[in-house]
Design an enzyme around this catalytic site. Structure first.
Site, PDB file in Angstrom:
ATOM      1  N   PRO A   1       3.031   2.990  12.404  1.00 49.08           N
ATOM      2  CA  PRO A   1       3.631   4.275  12.784  1.00 49.08           C
ATOM      3  C   PRO A   1       3.309   4.659  14.231  1.00 49.08           C
ATOM      4  O   PRO A   1       2.199   4.431  14.706  1.00 49.08           O
ATOM      5  CB  PRO A   1       3.015   5.267  11.794  1.00 49.08           C
ATOM      6  CG  PRO A   1       1.792   4.598  11.273  1.00 49.08           C
ATOM      7  CD  PRO A   1       2.057   3.138  11.315  1.00 49.08           C
TER       8      PRO A   1
ATOM      9  N   ASN B   1     -13.075  -0.521  14.437  1.00 44.74           N
ATOM     10  CA  ASN B   1     -12.799  -1.608  15.386  1.00 44.74           C
ATOM     11  C   ASN B   1     -13.348  -1.285  16.766  1.00 44.74           C
ATOM     12  O   ASN B   1     -14.086  -2.079  17.368  1.00 44.74           O
ATOM     13  CB  ASN B   1     -11.289  -1.845  15.496  1.00 44.74           C
ATOM     14  CG  ASN B   1     -10.774  -2.862  14.503  1.00 44.74           C
ATOM     15  OD1 ASN B   1     -11.518  -3.346  13.656  1.00 44.74           O
ATOM     16  ND2 ASN B   1      -9.500  -3.185  14.588  1.00 44.74           N
TER      17      ASN B   1
ATOM     18  N   TYR C   1       0.828  -1.210   0.000  1.00 42.51           N
ATOM     19  CA  TYR C   1       0.000   0.000   0.000  1.00 42.51           C
ATOM     20  C   TYR C   1       0.861   1.259   0.000  1.00 42.51           C
ATOM     21  O   TYR C   1       0.688   2.149  -0.828  1.00 42.51           O
ATOM     22  CB  TYR C   1      -0.915  -0.016   1.228  1.00 42.51           C
ATOM     23  CG  TYR C   1      -1.883   1.143   1.292  1.00 42.51           C
ATOM     24  CD1 TYR C   1      -2.934   1.243   0.387  1.00 42.51           C
ATOM     25  CD2 TYR C   1      -1.750   2.122   2.265  1.00 42.51           C
ATOM     26  CE1 TYR C   1      -3.829   2.305   0.442  1.00 42.51           C
ATOM     27  CE2 TYR C   1      -2.644   3.188   2.337  1.00 42.51           C
ATOM     28  CZ  TYR C   1      -3.679   3.271   1.429  1.00 42.51           C
ATOM     29  OH  TYR C   1      -4.561   4.327   1.489  1.00 42.51           O
TER      30      TYR C   1
END
Length: 315
Positions: free
Chosen positions: A274, A190, A145
């Site tokens: 990250p 989520n 990606y």
């Protein structure tokens, strides 16, 4: 006068909101999607609009249509989906860009690339401004990606330099809101789905890593403003909310708003995830006269309402 606008990935989370925005402004929309992550449910209410057209198509193959503008959004954007078939993810970013740029070149129309904050990788500069080249692992599980989007940016600017094509490149930071896929693995969806179901809320890492969350209506506003700039404005321009929150703070806020009894549990941090992510939007403020207006608490309430209705319907 209204334009005929092509949106690749138009049945996806962001694409469906962009479709509604453009229709509301009086344009015709050609929505192109292969439904790998997009959903017909996201645009089902638009099918009766005579100014809306749906075409099932994979952008890794050429497309021959007549339009006035192109928004290139097609690509799975969550780790769960883009890691499912990483080769196809790279092909969608790279071949999709080549095919859409080729179409824009033939028609001589402006084209906007929905790039991503992932081009900065796990940044060593904070907050991230557009001049930062990034800190990206080229061979990791997220690389399909990250590198696909970086290559797409390269192609856009090379088409601009070589063919004088009118391009617009934005870098989208974490965005959330209705029409997100409930199982896309992104942190907001989520947490909200887990809280609504009364399940444990899963934090990967210790929860100290930070993100900035932009509500989808704010992002769509930035996209249309970017498309409306004159030909000299190419980008890249960061689009996101500069307010920074830890993942733990997000989890606690979701539990509060849902009034859930969910407990927070911790798991290992994924590879190359990250540690900090926050956009410098100085350029967006100056060039687009834009900044987000929907704050996290308000946006989460709207998102929770959406998922609450979705889960009730599926049950």
């Amino acid at each position: 006068m209204g334009k005929r606008v092509l949106i690749t990935g138009g049945a996806g989370f962001i694409g469906s909101h962009l479709s509604r925005r453009l229709l509301a402004e009086g344009h015709e929309v050609l929505c192109v999607d292969n439904f790998f992550t997009g959903s017909r449910d996201n645009i089902i209410d638009l099918l009766d609009d005579r100014r809306f057209e749906l075409l099932r198509h994979d952008v890794t193959f050429p497309l021959y249509v007549e339009v006035d503008q192109i928004y290139n959004l097609a690509c799975p954007a969550s780790p769960v989906h883009y890691q499912f078939d990483p080769v196809q993810t790279t092909k969608t970013s790279v071949m999709g860009a080549i095919n859409m740029l080729g179409l824009a070149k033939r028609l001589r129309v402006p084209i906007l690339q929905a790039s991503t904050s992932e081009v900065y990788g796990d940044p060593e500069v904070h907050p991230q401004e557009e001049s930062y080249w990034g800190h990206v692992n080229t061979i990791g599980p997220r690389s399909c990606y990250d590198e696909g989007k970086r290559c797409a940016e390269t192609l856009f600017f090379d088409y601009h330099r070589q063919h004088k094509l009118q391009i617009k490149v934005i870098r989208i930071f974490n965005t959330y809101g209705p029409n997100m896929h409930p199982a896309d693995g992104r942190v907001v969806s989520n947490f909200v789905v887990q809280a609504l179901r009364g399940e444990d809320i899963t934090i990967y890492g210790d929860g100290s890593q930070t993100r900035s969350f932009c509500y989808v209506s704010d992002l769509v506003d930035a996209m249309t403003r970017m498309m409306g700039t004159d030909a000299s404005v190419t980008g890249p321009i960061n689009t996101g909310n500069p307010n920074e929150f830890t993942i733990k703070q997000l989890a606690e806020l979701v539990v509060e708003l849902v009034n859930s009894g969910s407990k927070v549990v911790y798991r290992d941090l994924p590879v190359d995830d990250p540690k900090q992510r926050r956009p410098d939007i100085t350029r967006a403020r100056k060039v687009l006269d834009w900044e987000p207006t929907v704050q996290l608490r308000e946006g989460l309430r709207l998102t929770i309402d959406y998922f609450d209705q979705l889960l009730a319907k599926s049950a």
